[in-house]
Scaffold this active site. Structure first.
Site, mmCIF file in Angstrom:
data_model
loop_
_atom_site.group_PDB
_atom_site.id
_atom_site.type_symbol
_atom_site.label_atom_id
_atom_site.label_comp_id
_atom_site.label_asym_id
_atom_site.label_seq_id
_atom_site.Cartn_x
_atom_site.Cartn_y
_atom_site.Cartn_z
ATOM 1 N N LYS A 274 0.838 -1.199 0.000
ATOM 2 C CA LYS A 274 0.000 0.000 0.000
ATOM 3 C C LYS A 274 0.874 1.251 0.000
ATOM 4 O O LYS A 274 1.879 1.319 0.710
ATOM 5 C CB LYS A 274 -0.905 0.026 1.235
ATOM 6 C CG LYS A 274 -2.261 -0.609 1.030
ATOM 7 C CD LYS A 274 -3.169 -0.331 2.213
ATOM 8 C CE LYS A 274 -4.568 -0.846 1.963
ATOM 9 N NZ LYS A 274 -5.482 -0.528 3.071
ATOM 10 N N GLU B 48 -18.828 -8.019 9.162
ATOM 11 C CA GLU B 48 -19.859 -7.360 9.967
ATOM 12 C C GLU B 48 -20.832 -8.351 10.589
ATOM 13 O O GLU B 48 -21.291 -8.163 11.723
ATOM 14 C CB GLU B 48 -20.619 -6.339 9.112
ATOM 15 C CG GLU B 48 -19.802 -5.133 8.707
ATOM 16 C CD GLU B 48 -18.979 -5.343 7.453
ATOM 17 O OE1 GLU B 48 -18.247 -4.429 7.039
ATOM 18 O OE2 GLU B 48 -19.058 -6.467 6.871
ATOM 19 N N ARG C 225 -25.158 -5.034 6.180
ATOM 20 C CA ARG C 225 -24.679 -6.363 5.818
ATOM 21 C C ARG C 225 -24.930 -7.379 6.926
ATOM 22 O O ARG C 225 -24.850 -8.584 6.703
ATOM 23 C CB ARG C 225 -23.181 -6.309 5.499
ATOM 24 C CG ARG C 225 -22.786 -5.199 4.551
ATOM 25 C CD ARG C 225 -21.351 -5.295 4.101
ATOM 26 N NE ARG C 225 -21.247 -6.135 2.928
ATOM 27 C CZ ARG C 225 -20.095 -6.423 2.317
ATOM 28 N NH1 ARG C 225 -18.965 -5.966 2.809
ATOM 29 N NH2 ARG C 225 -20.081 -7.190 1.251
#
Length: 644
Positions: free
Chosen positions: A289, A375, A403
Site C-alpha cells: 500500500k 460485519e 450487511r
C-alpha cells in the site's frame, strides 16, 4: 516524487488498447508516470490514495494482458481503482474525482464500459465474477472474467462462500488475490516468480494432465495416493493448499510490483488449457500500500483515505475549525465510560480509526476486538459477549451494518441482548456518495422489536448518548451520528444520561412545529427564524429518540400547532413514519386541524457532492422547511417580510 515531471507515455494512452504494443521497459516507465499522476490529483481532490498506489503495476499488467472491456475486470470495493480509471479514458476527469457531477471515488457501471460491476462495499468481486462467468458459459461466449480482491476483503465470509461455489461450478474465471498486508504470503522473490511461471505454464499443465490421465488406470488406492501427493507437493512449494481445497488452481505468490514476473504469469493463466474442465484460478500477488510515495508507505492506515494534502510533506491541508469531529467525540466518550466500567468492550469490523475506537484499542487492548471485514460475525460475536455480562459497543458504519441485518434481528434483538450499536456516517456523506451514505438505518432498525434508537443533534448530545448506551442494559440500543465535524457547542462535563424516549423543546412558537431527529436541528432553528420574520412563530423540538417515540411531545406539538413538520437524515419508513403512525392511531389526523408533513431523503441514491449541496437537493435545508410550512398554510412563497 516529482508530480510535475512530464508524462509522455501516459499522455499517449487513451484506452487500454494503447498498452498492447508497449514493451516491458515502457510499461515500467508508464507505471511510474501513473503513480505521479495519482498523487498529484488526490492531493487536490482527496480520496483513497494508498490502495490505488499499491496496484499500479497490477493494473497496467491486467489491461496489457487481457482484452478489456470484452474481458471483464472486476475490482473489489473499488477504492484501488484510480489507475484503472486513468487507463480507461477518464484521466482528463480525475480532477473532478468525488466532486459534484464528477467521477465517483469507486467503480460505477454507469460511468464507463470498463466498469462491469459497481462496488463500494467489500468482498463482492468473486461472487459477481462467478455470476458473469456462468452467464458467459450459458451464452457460449469465450471472454475472460477477472476478479481482484484484497487480503482484507478475504476476511469476509462472502468471499469464501463465493469461492466454495466457484469451485463447485467449475466455470473458468481468474481471481487475483492482492495481498498488500503480507498477512498470508511468504517472502516473494526470483524463486517464487520462477515457480509461479512453471506451475502456470502449458508444459506443466500438460505434464500434470498426463500424470492424472495415467493414474486413472492405477488401482483406486494408488490413484488417490498419487492425487494427494500431487496436491501436497504443489501446496508445499507454492503455499496454496487452502485455495486448492476450495477448488481453485493456485499460482503464486508473485511480486505485484515486478512486471517482469507478473506479465508472463498472467499471460500463462490467460492462455492455459486445463484438464477435464477449465475451472477457477487464483493468482496470489503481493503488493505494498502506498508504493512509491514515501509518506503513504510509512503510514498505510493514515493514507488509506485522505483529504487534500501537501505533496512534498504529505501533511493534510485542513480548514480551521474549533468543533471536534463526531467520530472523535464518540471515541473520547467511550474511553471515559470504559475508565469507570470494566465490562465495556469495543468491537469493530476492520475500521478502528474510521469508527473512532483506535484510542480505546490503545488504552484497553484486551477489551478491544477488530474482527476484520466481517460485519455479520462482529454482531453475533458482540451478542455472545453480551451473554457473558459484558457491555459490547459494536461500532459499524450505517452503510456496513446493513450487511449484518439478519444478525441484528435474530442474534441480538430476538434475544433482547444489550448490544450497543454506535452508527457512524449516518445520513449523507458527501464525497463518498451513495455507496457509503447512511440513509436506511432508522427504517431498518426501527421495525425490529426491542430496539432503542437515538440520533444526536450535535456533538454534546452524542457524548450524552454514549453515556446513556453504557448505562442501558434493557436490550439493544443504537445511536447514530454523521460524518464530519460538530457544530461547536459546549460539551458536557462528565457522564450525562438521557431519559429514554424523551425529546426536548429548543424554541417555543404557536403556528408551526418542526420536530427534528438528528443534525438537521440547526437548520430547523434557522427555518424558525425565517418563519418568525414572516409572522409565523415556530416551535422547534429535538426528538433525540426515534424509538421509543416521545408520544407526549408529539401529541403536544400536534394539538397546539396548525402545521407539524418532521425532518430526518433518513429514508421513508423511518422517524416520520413512526410519527404518522402515532398521529393516525391517536385520531389527530381525523379532525382536519393538523397539517402533517414529513421531510425525508428522496427515494433515490444521491451521488457524491458537497454535503450542504446534497441536503439542499434532498429538500432538507432550512429553505425547504420554510417552503414546506408555507405551502401547507397555503401561503405563496415570496421574499421575507421586513420587520416580522
Amino acid at each position: 516524487m516529482n508530480v510535475d515531471a512530464p508524462t509522455p507515455l501516459l499522455d499517449a494512452i487513451q484506452s487500454p488498447d494503447d498498452l498492447k504494443d508497449l514493451d516491458l521497459e515502457q510499461l515500467i516507465e508508464l507505471s511510474a508516470e501513473i503513480r505521479s499522476d495519482i498523487v498529484r490529483h488526490v492531493s487536490v481532490t482527496g480520496g483513497h490514495l494508498g490502495a490505488s498506489l499499491g496496484v499500479v503495476e497490477l493494473t497496467v499488467a491486467l489491461h496489457h494482458v487481457f482484452d478489456t472491456p470484452r474481458d471483464k475486470l472486476i475490482w473489489d470495493v473499488g477504492h484501488q481503482a484510480y489507475p484503472h480509471k486513468i487507463l480507461t479514458g477518464r484521466r482528463h476527469r480525475m480532477a473532478t474525482m468525488r466532486q459534484g457531477g464528477g467521477l465517483s471515488g469507486f467503480v460505477k457501471r454507469t460511468e464507463s464500459e470498463y466498469d462491469p460491476f459497481g462496488t463500494g462495499h467489500s468482498s463482492t468481486s468473486i461472487s459477481a465474477g462467478l455470476g458473469m462467468a456462468v452467464g458467459r458459459d450459458i451464452k457460449e461466449a469465450d471472454n475472460h472474467v477477472v476478479s481482484v480482491i484484497g487480503d482484507g476483503s478475504m476476511s469476509a465470509g462472502m468471499a469464501y462462500e463465493a469461492m466454495n461455489n466457484a469451485g463447485y461450478e467449475r466455470s473458468r474465471m481468474v481471481v487475483i488475490l492482492n495481498d498488500n498486508d503480507m498477512s498470508i504470503a511468504p517472502p516473494v522473490g526470483a524463486m517464487s516468480a520462477y515457480l509461479s511461471r512453471v506451475v502456470s505454464s502449458k508444459s506443466f499443465l500438460s505434464l500434470r494432465s498426463l500424470a492424472k490421465e495415467v493414474t486413472r488406470y492405477l488401482p483406486r488406492t494408488l490413484e488417490a495416493a498419487a492425487r494427494r501427493a500431487d496436491e501436497y507437493a504443489r501446496g508445499f512449494v507454492t503455499g496454496g493448499t487452502l485455495f486448492e481445497e476450495l477448488g481453485f488452481y493456485y499460482v503464486g505468490p508473485i511480486d505485484g510490483h515486478n512486471l517482469e514476473h507478473l506479465l508472463p504469469v498472467l499471460k500463462n493463466v490467460r492462455d492455459a488449457e486445463f484438464e477435464d474442465s477449465p475451472g477457477p484460478v487464483l493468482v496470489h500477488v503481493v503488493t505494498q500500500k502506498g508504493k512509491g510515495y514515501q509518506p503513504a508507505e510509512e503510514a498505510r492506515d493514515k493514507y488509506h483515505g485522505v483529504g487534500r494534502f501537501n505533496v512534498v510533506t504529505g501533511e493534510p491541508i485542513k480548514a480551521v475549525s474549533n468543533a471536534p469531529a463526531y467520530t472523535k467525540v464518540f471515541g473520547n466518550a467511550l474511553v471515559r465510560e470504559a475508565e469507570n466500567d470494566g465490562k465495556i468492550v469495543a468491537v469493530t469490523a476492520a475500521m478502528p480509526a474510521g469508527t473512532g475506537v483506535d484510542k480505546f484499542a490503545e488504552l484497553y487492548p484486551k477489551r478491544f476486538f477488530d474482527v476484520g471485514i466481517a460485519e455479520q460475525h462482529a454482531v453475533t460475536f458482540s451478542a455472545g459477549l453480551a451473554c457473558e455480562g459484558l457491555k459490547p459497543f459494536c461500532a459499524i458504519y450505517s452503510t456496513f451494518l446493513q450487511r449484518a441485518y439478519d444478525q441484528v434481528v435474530h442474534d441480538v434483538a430476538l434475544q433482547n441482548l444489550p448490544v450497543r450499536f454506535p452508527i457512524d456516517r449516518a445520513g449523507l456523506v458527501g464525497a463518498d456518495g451513495a455507496t457509503h451514505a447512511g440513509a436506511f438505518d432508522v427504517a431498518y432498525l426501527g421495525c425490529i422489536p426491542n430496539m432503542t434508537i437515538m440520533a444526536a443533534a450535535d456533538e454534546a448530545d452524542l457524548d450524552r448518548m454514549v453515556a446513556t448506551a453504557a448505562a442501558y442494559d434493557e436490550g439493544p440500543i443504537a445511536f447514530r451520528y454523521p460524518r464530519g465535524e460538530g457544530v461547536g457547542v459546549d460539551m458536557p462535563v462528565g457522564s450525562e444520561i438521557l431519559e429514554i424516549g424523551r425529546g426536548r423543546v429548543m424554541k417555543e412558537g404557536t403556528k408551526v412545529a418542526i420536530l427534528s431527529l438528528g443534525t438537521r436541528l440547526a437548520e430547523a432553528l434557522s427555518a424558525a427564524e425565517e418563519l418568525a420574520a414572516r409572522g409565523l412563530t415556530t416551535t422547534v423540538a429535538d426528538a433525540r429518540f426515534a424509538k421509543p417515540l416521545d408520544e407526549d411531545l408529539v401529541h403536544r406539538l400536534a394539538t397546539n400547532h396548525e402545521v407539524l413538520i418532521t425532518v430526518e437524515e433518513g429514508s421513508v419508513g423511518g422517524f416520520g413514519s413512526y410519527v404518522a403512525q402515532y398521529l393516525a392511531h391517536a385520531g389527530l389526523l381525523d379532525t382536519g386541524h393538523l397539517k402533517f408533513r414529513p421531510l425525508v431523503l428522496p427515494d433515490t441514491y444521491m451521488d457524491h457532492d458537497d454535503p450542504a449541496k446534497q441536503y439542499d437537493r434532498a429538500g432538507l435545508s432550512a429553505g425547504a422547511m420554510v417552503g414546506t410550512a408555507l405551502a401547507a398554510l397555503g401561503i405563496e412563497v415570496t421574499t421575507v417580510a421586513q420587520g416580522g
